[in-house]
Design a protein around this motif. Structure first.
Motif, PDB file in Angstrom:
ATOM      1  N   LEU A  11       0.857  -1.188   0.000  1.00 40.11           N
ATOM      2  CA  LEU A  11       0.000   0.000   0.000  1.00 40.11           C
ATOM      3  C   LEU A  11       0.889   1.232   0.000  1.00 40.11           C
ATOM      4  CD1 LEU A  11      -2.449  -1.172   2.797  1.00 40.11           C
ATOM      5  CD2 LEU A  11      -3.024  -0.905   0.369  1.00 40.11           C
ATOM      6  N   PRO A  12       0.454   2.325  -0.607  1.00 40.43           N
ATOM      7  CA  PRO A  12       1.279   3.531  -0.619  1.00 40.43           C
ATOM      8  C   PRO A  12       1.721   3.980   0.776  1.00 40.43           C
ATOM      9  CG  PRO A  12      -0.505   3.770  -2.177  1.00 40.43           C
ATOM     10  CD  PRO A  12      -0.761   2.486  -1.419  1.00 40.43           C
ATOM     11  N   LYS A  13       0.874   3.796   1.774  1.00 41.79           N
ATOM     12  CA  LYS A  13       1.217   4.266   3.120  1.00 41.79           C
ATOM     13  C   LYS A  13       2.359   3.469   3.761  1.00 41.79           C
ATOM     14  CE  LYS A  13      -1.884   1.472   5.906  1.00 41.79           C
ATOM     15  NZ  LYS A  13      -2.792   1.481   7.017  1.00 41.79           N
ATOM     16  N   VAL A  14       2.614   2.235   3.316  1.00 39.12           N
ATOM     17  CA  VAL A  14       3.688   1.449   3.930  1.00 39.12           C
ATOM     18  C   VAL A  14       5.061   1.779   3.369  1.00 39.12           C
ATOM     19  CG1 VAL A  14       2.141  -0.457   4.507  1.00 39.12           C
ATOM     20  CG2 VAL A  14       3.565  -0.612   2.478  1.00 39.12           C
ATOM     21  N   VAL A  15       5.113   2.416   2.199  1.00 41.88           N
ATOM     22  CA  VAL A  15       6.412   2.736   1.603  1.00 41.88           C
ATOM     23  C   VAL A  15       7.241   3.619   2.536  1.00 41.88           C
ATOM     24  CG1 VAL A  15       7.595   3.783  -0.367  1.00 41.88           C
ATOM     25  CG2 VAL A  15       5.577   2.344  -0.746  1.00 41.88           C
ATOM     26  N   PRO A  16       6.719   4.733   3.039  1.00 40.32           N
ATOM     27  CA  PRO A  16       7.537   5.533   3.967  1.00 40.32           C
ATOM     28  C   PRO A  16       7.808   4.817   5.294  1.00 40.32           C
ATOM     29  CG  PRO A  16       5.360   6.526   3.707  1.00 40.32           C
ATOM     30  CD  PRO A  16       5.469   5.411   2.713  1.00 40.32           C
ATOM     31  N   GLU A  17       6.904   3.943   5.713  1.00 38.53           N
ATOM     32  CA  GLU A  17       7.135   3.187   6.952  1.00 38.53           C
ATOM     33  C   GLU A  17       8.324   2.245   6.798  1.00 38.53           C
ATOM     34  OE1 GLU A  17       3.407   1.237   7.800  1.00 38.53           O
ATOM     35  OE2 GLU A  17       2.344   3.139   8.039  1.00 38.53           O
ATOM     36  N   VAL A  18       8.413   1.573   5.664  1.00 34.33           N
ATOM     37  CA  VAL A  18       9.537   0.672   5.429  1.00 34.33           C
ATOM     38  C   VAL A  18      10.821   1.474   5.231  1.00 34.33           C
ATOM     39  CG1 VAL A  18      10.469  -1.113   3.902  1.00 34.33           C
ATOM     40  CG2 VAL A  18       8.060  -1.157   4.535  1.00 34.33           C
ATOM     41  N   ARG A  19      10.744   2.579   4.522  1.00 28.78           N
ATOM     42  CA  ARG A  19      11.927   3.443   4.343  1.00 28.78           C
ATOM     43  C   ARG A  19      12.498   3.875   5.689  1.00 28.78           C
ATOM     44  NH1 ARG A  19      12.868   6.560  -0.423  1.00 28.78           N
ATOM     45  NH2 ARG A  19      13.505   8.264   0.928  1.00 28.78           N
ATOM     46  N   ALA A  20      11.632   4.151   6.650  1.00 23.73           N
ATOM     47  CA  ALA A  20      12.084   4.603   7.973  1.00 23.73           C
ATOM     48  C   ALA A  20      12.800   3.496   8.750  1.00 23.73           C
ATOM     49  CB  ALA A  20      10.897   5.129   8.778  1.00 23.73           C
ATOM     50  N   SER A  32      11.928   1.626  -1.810  1.00 20.28           N
ATOM     51  CA  SER A  32      10.785   2.415  -2.276  1.00 20.28           C
ATOM     52  C   SER A  32      10.389   2.066  -3.698  1.00 20.28           C
ATOM     53  CB  SER A  32      11.108   3.913  -2.220  1.00 20.28           C
ATOM     54  OG  SER A  32      11.311   4.331  -0.915  1.00 20.28           O
ATOM     55  N   GLU A  33      11.375   1.996  -4.571  1.00 18.20           N
ATOM     56  CA  GLU A  33      11.079   1.719  -5.981  1.00 18.20           C
ATOM     57  C   GLU A  33      10.515   0.318  -6.188  1.00 18.20           C
ATOM     58  OE1 GLU A  33      10.876   3.927  -8.258  1.00 18.20           O
ATOM     59  OE2 GLU A  33      11.813   5.525  -7.104  1.00 18.20           O
ATOM     60  N   LEU A  34      11.088  -0.673  -5.510  1.00 12.24           N
ATOM     61  CA  LEU A  34      10.595  -2.046  -5.686  1.00 12.24           C
ATOM     62  C   LEU A  34       9.186  -2.209  -5.133  1.00 12.24           C
ATOM     63  CD1 LEU A  34      13.848  -4.105  -4.995  1.00 12.24           C
ATOM     64  CD2 LEU A  34      12.893  -3.388  -7.198  1.00 12.24           C
ATOM     65  N   LEU A  35       8.905  -1.596  -3.991  1.00 10.29           N
ATOM     66  CA  LEU A  35       7.539  -1.651  -3.443  1.00 10.29           C
ATOM     67  C   LEU A  35       6.554  -0.900  -4.339  1.00 10.29           C
ATOM     68  CD1 LEU A  35       7.975  -1.193   0.402  1.00 10.29           C
ATOM     69  CD2 LEU A  35       6.836  -3.089  -0.759  1.00 10.29           C
ATOM     70  N   THR A  36       6.952   0.257  -4.814  1.00 12.30           N
ATOM     71  CA  THR A  36       6.077   1.055  -5.671  1.00 12.30           C
ATOM     72  C   THR A  36       5.764   0.321  -6.968  1.00 12.30           C
ATOM     73  OG1 THR A  36       6.880   3.103  -4.698  1.00 12.30           O
ATOM     74  CG2 THR A  36       5.839   3.276  -6.855  1.00 12.30           C
ATOM     75  N   ARG A  40       2.005  -0.401  -8.360  1.00 10.77           N
ATOM     76  CA  ARG A  40       1.601   0.094  -9.660  1.00 10.77           C
ATOM     77  C   ARG A  40       1.261  -0.994 -10.663  1.00 10.77           C
ATOM     78  NH1 ARG A  40       3.368   5.462 -12.349  1.00 10.77           N
ATOM     79  NH2 ARG A  40       2.775   6.510 -10.464  1.00 10.77           N
ATOM     80  N   HIS A  41       2.070  -2.051 -10.683  1.00 16.43           N
ATOM     81  CA  HIS A  41       1.955  -3.027 -11.775  1.00 16.43           C
ATOM     82  C   HIS A  41       1.289  -4.340 -11.394  1.00 16.43           C
ATOM     83  CE1 HIS A  41       4.228  -0.307 -14.238  1.00 16.43           C
ATOM     84  NE2 HIS A  41       5.158  -0.244 -13.312  1.00 16.43           N
ATOM     85  N   VAL A  42       1.296  -4.700 -10.115  1.00 18.43           N
ATOM     86  CA  VAL A  42       0.617  -5.916  -9.682  1.00 18.43           C
ATOM     87  C   VAL A  42      -0.710  -5.556  -9.031  1.00 18.43           C
ATOM     88  CG1 VAL A  42       0.756  -8.024  -8.286  1.00 18.43           C
ATOM     89  CG2 VAL A  42       2.816  -7.118  -9.386  1.00 18.43           C
ATOM     90  N   GLY A  43      -0.697  -4.505  -8.207  1.00 16.67           N
ATOM     91  CA  GLY A  43      -1.940  -4.034  -7.609  1.00 16.67           C
ATOM     92  C   GLY A  43      -1.786  -3.638  -6.160  1.00 16.67           C
ATOM     93  N   GLU A  44      -2.523  -2.609  -5.794  1.00 15.64           N
ATOM     94  CA  GLU A  44      -2.539  -2.158  -4.405  1.00 15.64           C
ATOM     95  C   GLU A  44      -3.069  -3.269  -3.519  1.00 15.64           C
ATOM     96  OE1 GLU A  44      -4.347   1.625  -2.494  1.00 15.64           O
ATOM     97  OE2 GLU A  44      -3.458   2.257  -4.414  1.00 15.64           O
ATOM     98  N   ALA A  45      -2.517  -3.368  -2.337  1.00 17.68           N
ATOM     99  CA  ALA A  45      -2.886  -4.358  -1.317  1.00 17.68           C
ATOM    100  C   ALA A  45      -2.419  -5.778  -1.657  1.00 17.68           C
ATOM    101  CB  ALA A  45      -4.380  -4.328  -1.014  1.00 17.68           C
TER     102      ALA A  45
END
Length: 131
Positions: A11-20, A32-36, A40-45
């Motif tokens: 989910l978009p909200k977990v990207v900054p959480e994992v970055r931290a 960030s890029e691999l999660l994004t 984007r390409h497989v699907g949110e959630a």
């Protein structure tokens, strides 16, 4: 403190959480890029596993596993002014190497980082868990 393994929903909200949870600009960027890309390409959630481990030669290996073996990442040439499509190009620019491991039940997109810019797990970062 490696290895770091996180099982979460992409989910978009977990990207900054994992970055931290990690140290080092290159490591944050690749995570960030691999999660994004999954979002984007497989699907949110989409359920994913993020793994950061020590690799040969003092490198760090970042892997993001998702359940869709058919959606294959493609390194693109991006036109000036394009607002997306640079993710794997960024990973390729900062990583020593990257690739994809496919299985019957999914795939792992991974990269290896070298040197001080690679970082590690941030103090207080989780060693395993679910976001």
């Amino acid at each position: 403190m490696l290895p770091l393994t996180l099982e979460l929903l992409a989910l978009p909200k977990v990207v900054p959480e994992v970055r931290a949870m990690v140290d080092g600009d290159d490591l944050r960027l690749c995570v960030s890029e691999l999660l994004t890309n999954v979002i984007r390409h497989v699907g949110e959630a989409t359920p994913v596993t993020v793994r950061i481990t020590a690799a040969h030669g003092g490198r760090l290996r970042v892997g993001v596993t998702d359940p869709d073996p058919r959606v294959w990442p493609v390194l693109r040439e991006v036109a000036d002014g394009a607002e997306s499509g640079r993710g794997l190009g960024i990973v390729e620019a900062v990583a020593v190497r990257w690739g994809v491991e496919q299985s019957l039940y999914g795939k792992t997109v991974w990269c290896e980082l070298q040197g001080a810019g690679a970082g590690g797990v941030a103090p207080g970062g989780a060693s395993a868990g679910t976001c």
